[in-house]
Design a protein around this motif. Structure first.
Motif, mmCIF file in Angstrom:
data_model
loop_
_atom_site.group_PDB
_atom_site.id
_atom_site.type_symbol
_atom_site.label_atom_id
_atom_site.label_comp_id
_atom_site.label_asym_id
_atom_site.label_seq_id
_atom_site.Cartn_x
_atom_site.Cartn_y
_atom_site.Cartn_z
ATOM 1 N N GLN A 10 0.841 -1.187 0.000
ATOM 2 C CA GLN A 10 0.000 0.000 0.000
ATOM 3 C C GLN A 10 0.878 1.239 0.000
ATOM 4 O O GLN A 10 1.596 1.495 0.956
ATOM 5 N N GLY A 11 0.850 1.967 -1.093
ATOM 6 C CA GLY A 11 1.602 3.211 -1.189
ATOM 7 C C GLY A 11 3.031 3.084 -1.671
ATOM 8 O O GLY A 11 3.754 4.072 -1.683
ATOM 9 N N GLY A 12 3.482 1.895 -2.066
ATOM 10 C CA GLY A 12 4.858 1.790 -2.531
ATOM 11 C C GLY A 12 5.285 0.388 -2.893
ATOM 12 O O GLY A 12 4.477 -0.456 -3.276
ATOM 13 N N TYR A 13 6.578 0.158 -2.743
ATOM 14 C CA TYR A 13 7.177 -1.132 -3.056
ATOM 15 C C TYR A 13 8.097 -1.548 -1.914
ATOM 16 O O TYR A 13 8.619 -0.708 -1.192
ATOM 17 N N THR A 14 8.343 -2.848 -1.808
ATOM 18 C CA THR A 14 9.359 -3.386 -0.919
ATOM 19 C C THR A 14 10.171 -4.379 -1.732
ATOM 20 O O THR A 14 9.606 -5.190 -2.468
ATOM 21 N N VAL A 15 11.489 -4.296 -1.622
ATOM 22 C CA VAL A 15 12.374 -5.237 -2.308
ATOM 23 C C VAL A 15 12.906 -6.206 -1.265
ATOM 24 O O VAL A 15 13.451 -5.798 -0.238
ATOM 25 N N LEU A 16 12.753 -7.491 -1.562
ATOM 26 C CA LEU A 16 13.198 -8.551 -0.667
ATOM 27 C C LEU A 16 14.388 -9.283 -1.280
ATOM 28 O O LEU A 16 14.503 -9.368 -2.508
#
Length: 177
Positions: A166-172
């Motif tokens: 929600q509202g962006g990205y996450t890089v794992l």
């Protein structure tokens, strides 16, 4: 006009005397249920745990059963392959070994099919042997996607996974075992 608070250890603090309730009933007193709960609509709000107060301040959400484990979860927070999942099962299935991991930079069409979820939980990532290396919020998609590609290109040998939150990205990134 100051607020009056009551000691939480006193059981009678939270129960009105019967004669007061009878008086209110006789005068036909009523109060509208507040549209949103906040510090002003809750007596002894300072005695309520912060996470409970935070939960009360949000709008109610629809609850469904997780398709995998049958625990209750918020509807549409974690959907994978058209199945409603709880946070734990979503993190296990999507961010686990069988998830859509990639080596190297994404092509434009990969961003259209990224996994989407309400949030990424660090404790659940630890269980899966995964770490978050970048998170964005309120950044234009083009800028976020360029940043994601820079990270993936810089470490092309290690499997990575970008997730839309929600509202962006996450890089794992998979942790070295």
């Amino acid at each position: 006009m100051g607020r009056q608070t009551f000691p939480p250890e006193d059981e009678r603090s939270f129960v009105a005397p019967l004669r007061d309730i009878e008086l209110l009933a006789r005068v036909q007193w009523h109060s509208e249920i507040p549209e949103r709960y906040d510090d002003e609509s809750i007596i002894n709000a300072e005695d309520v745990p912060d996470d409970v107060l935070d939960g009360l301040s949000h709008d109610p959400a629809a609850i469904v059963q997780c398709t995998a484990c049958r625990r209750l979860c918020v509807k549409n927070d974690f959907v994978w392959k058209e199945k409603q999942l709880c946070a734990w099962d979503y993190h296990t299935q999507v961010f686990g070994k069988r998830g859509p991991w990639r080596n190297g930079a994404y092509e434009a069409h990969h961003f259209e099919t990224l996994p989407e979820c309400a949030y990424v939980a660090p404790l659940l990532l630890d269980e899966a042997g995964v770490q978050a290396v970048m998170a964005t919020a309120d950044v234009a998609d083009e800028v976020a996607q360029r940043a994601i590609d820079l990270i993936l290109e810089a470490d092309a040998e290690t499997p990575h996974l970008a997730v839309r939150t929600q509202g962006g990205y996450t890089v794992l990134r998979e942790r070295a075992r």
